[in-house]
Motif scaffolding. Structure first.
Motif, mmCIF file in Angstrom:
data_model
loop_
_atom_site.group_PDB
_atom_site.id
_atom_site.type_symbol
_atom_site.label_atom_id
_atom_site.label_comp_id
_atom_site.label_asym_id
_atom_site.label_seq_id
_atom_site.Cartn_x
_atom_site.Cartn_y
_atom_site.Cartn_z
ATOM 1 N N ARG A 99 2.234 1.708 -3.528
ATOM 2 C CA ARG A 99 1.229 2.249 -4.455
ATOM 3 C C ARG A 99 1.042 3.752 -4.244
ATOM 4 O O ARG A 99 0.926 4.518 -5.205
ATOM 5 N N ASP A 100 1.017 4.162 -2.997
ATOM 6 C CA ASP A 100 0.815 5.590 -2.704
ATOM 7 C C ASP A 100 1.950 6.451 -3.248
ATOM 8 O O ASP A 100 1.746 7.641 -3.531
ATOM 9 N N SER A 101 3.131 5.860 -3.389
ATOM 10 C CA SER A 101 4.298 6.628 -3.829
ATOM 11 C C SER A 101 4.516 6.591 -5.335
ATOM 12 O O SER A 101 5.299 7.375 -5.866
ATOM 13 N N ASP A 105 0.828 -1.208 0.000
ATOM 14 C CA ASP A 105 0.000 0.000 0.000
ATOM 15 C C ASP A 105 0.861 1.256 0.000
ATOM 16 O O ASP A 105 0.562 2.232 -0.712
ATOM 17 N N ARG A 106 1.938 1.236 0.779
ATOM 18 C CA ARG A 106 2.832 2.408 0.799
ATOM 19 C C ARG A 106 3.514 2.589 -0.552
ATOM 20 O O ARG A 106 3.719 3.724 -1.004
#
Length: 384
Positions: free
Chosen positions: A11-13, A8-9
């Motif tokens: 994807r956010d970046s 998830d981290r």
């Protein structure tokens, strides 16, 4: 370990719709999968691990243990084109990022042929940026690896007095680390004696360690994929005044750099803390490498602790501090200067290596400074 939140981290970046992760180390970090063949598709809202039949059972077990929601796609190499294309099509991906640092030209051309209609763009450091910061599980493994390395060196150090070969001592150290619970050495152990100690990355040789010599031992253990890294230099019997002076200059430089570690400090400032001590001692030209590097799933990771590096240290990073000095008969200890030869000057003979000193610790960046993880092995002057 807190593996589940990493995707998830990531994807956010991302600045691309999707990413194909081809680095096996990065795949392990994101999913827990440790196989030798795989490609991870990080898609909008889904993730697929594409591997072959050798790893069907292993992949399922490791991903379940890590607690990650990843679909395992098992296919032989001849069918993986179809699998990857179909997954991208189903997700509506039109732009796919590729790990530029880890992908060969041949593999990039293959993917371009497979994925016609999908724009392939280079992505650099997306996963590595996450890996710079260690969670509690990672730190526990690295602390365990460091403790094993400390304990192993203490166990075998006295064997140097028996004048073993460099190879024999390195093997004894590697064996001891395994006996104390390491999965293996974190890298090829360096044992460098006498003139070989003047070579920063010397490989152990059949040379027998002799009296009056400096011995540089650079080694680390691996626990569940995570590395430790440390170096100690000892002397066999009575050393010269020059060796004593050089050792204590390197020790002062190492301690100054460790003391400089803190959140918000530039990596170049830590390097300069070590380099300035060696400069005052006339040894800067004998310091042949940078002061340190990050450590984790790989023995060399970001950040770089080197001159002019502006990246800031942050809490949760683990770095090495490892200044050294490597002397030849051309070294001018105390002078620190050299004169350029003119065009017609005679070519000098190759310098004769004399000895070297390196002292290294692994340091965790904490909220207030730095905590040495390889603290059990003494750094004071040792004459065996």
């Amino acid at each position: 370990m807190l593996t589940a939140g990493r995707l998830d981290r990531l994807r956010d970046s991302l600045e691309t719709e999707a990413l194909a992760v081809t680095s096996l180390t990065n795949i392990r970090y994101l999913t827990g999968f440790t196989g030798s063949a795989g490609l991870l598709l990080v898609l909008p809202g889904a993730t697929s691990l594409v591997t072959d039949g050798r790893y069907e059972t292993q992949a399922g077990e490791e991903l379940a243990t890590a607690g990650v929601a990843v679909e395992v796609e098992v296919a032989p190499a001849v069918r993986q084109r179809e699998v990857i294309s179909s997954r991208l099509c189903a997700a509506g991906v039109t732009v796919l990022g590729l790990e530029a640092v880890h992908l060969s030209w041949a593999r990039q051309r293959q993917l371009a042929e497979w994925l016609q209609g999908v724009e392939l763009v280079p992505v650099v450091g997306a996963v590595e940026e996450l890996r710079r910061f260690k969670d509690a599980g990672e730190l526990a493994r690295m602390a365990s690896a460091a403790a094993i390395a400390d304990r192993s060196l203490a166990s075998v150090l006295s064997r140097l007095a028996e004048s073993p070969t460099e190879i024999d001592f390195a093997l004894a150290l590697d064996t001891e680390m395994r006996a104390f619970g390491a999965g293996g050495p974190a890298f090829e152990t360096i044992c460098a004696s006498g003139p070989n100690a003047a070579k920063p990355h010397h490989r152990p040789s059949p040379r027998r360690i002799g009296a009056g010599e400096a011995v540089v031992v650079d080694f680390g253990a691996m626990v569940d994929g995570y590395c430790s890294d440390m170096t100690r230099t000892v002397h066999m019997g009575k050393a010269t005044n020059q060796a004593w002076d050089v050792y204590h200059s390197v020790l002062e430089a190492q301690e100054a750099a460790v003391a400089a570690v803190a959140p918000g400090v530039r990596c170049g400032e830590v390097d300069e803390a070590a380099r300035s001590v060696l400069r005052r001692a006339g040894l800067e030209k004998e310091f042949l490498h940078s002061t340190g590097h990050g450590v984790g799933l790989e023995i060399h990771e970001g950040p770089r602790i080197a001159a002019k590096q502006d990246q800031l240290l942050e809490q949760g990073m683990v770095i090495t501090i490892e200044p050294g000095a490597y002397l030849s008969d051309r070294s001018r200890v105390g002078a620190g200067t050299s004169k350029a030869r003119g065009r017609n000057a005679a070519t000098p003979k190759a310098a004769k290596a004399l000895f070297g000193v390196r002292i290294e610790d692994m340091v965790l960046v904490t909220a207030t400074g730095g905590a040495v993880l390889t603290s059990a092995s003494p750094k004071g002057w040792i004459e065996l």
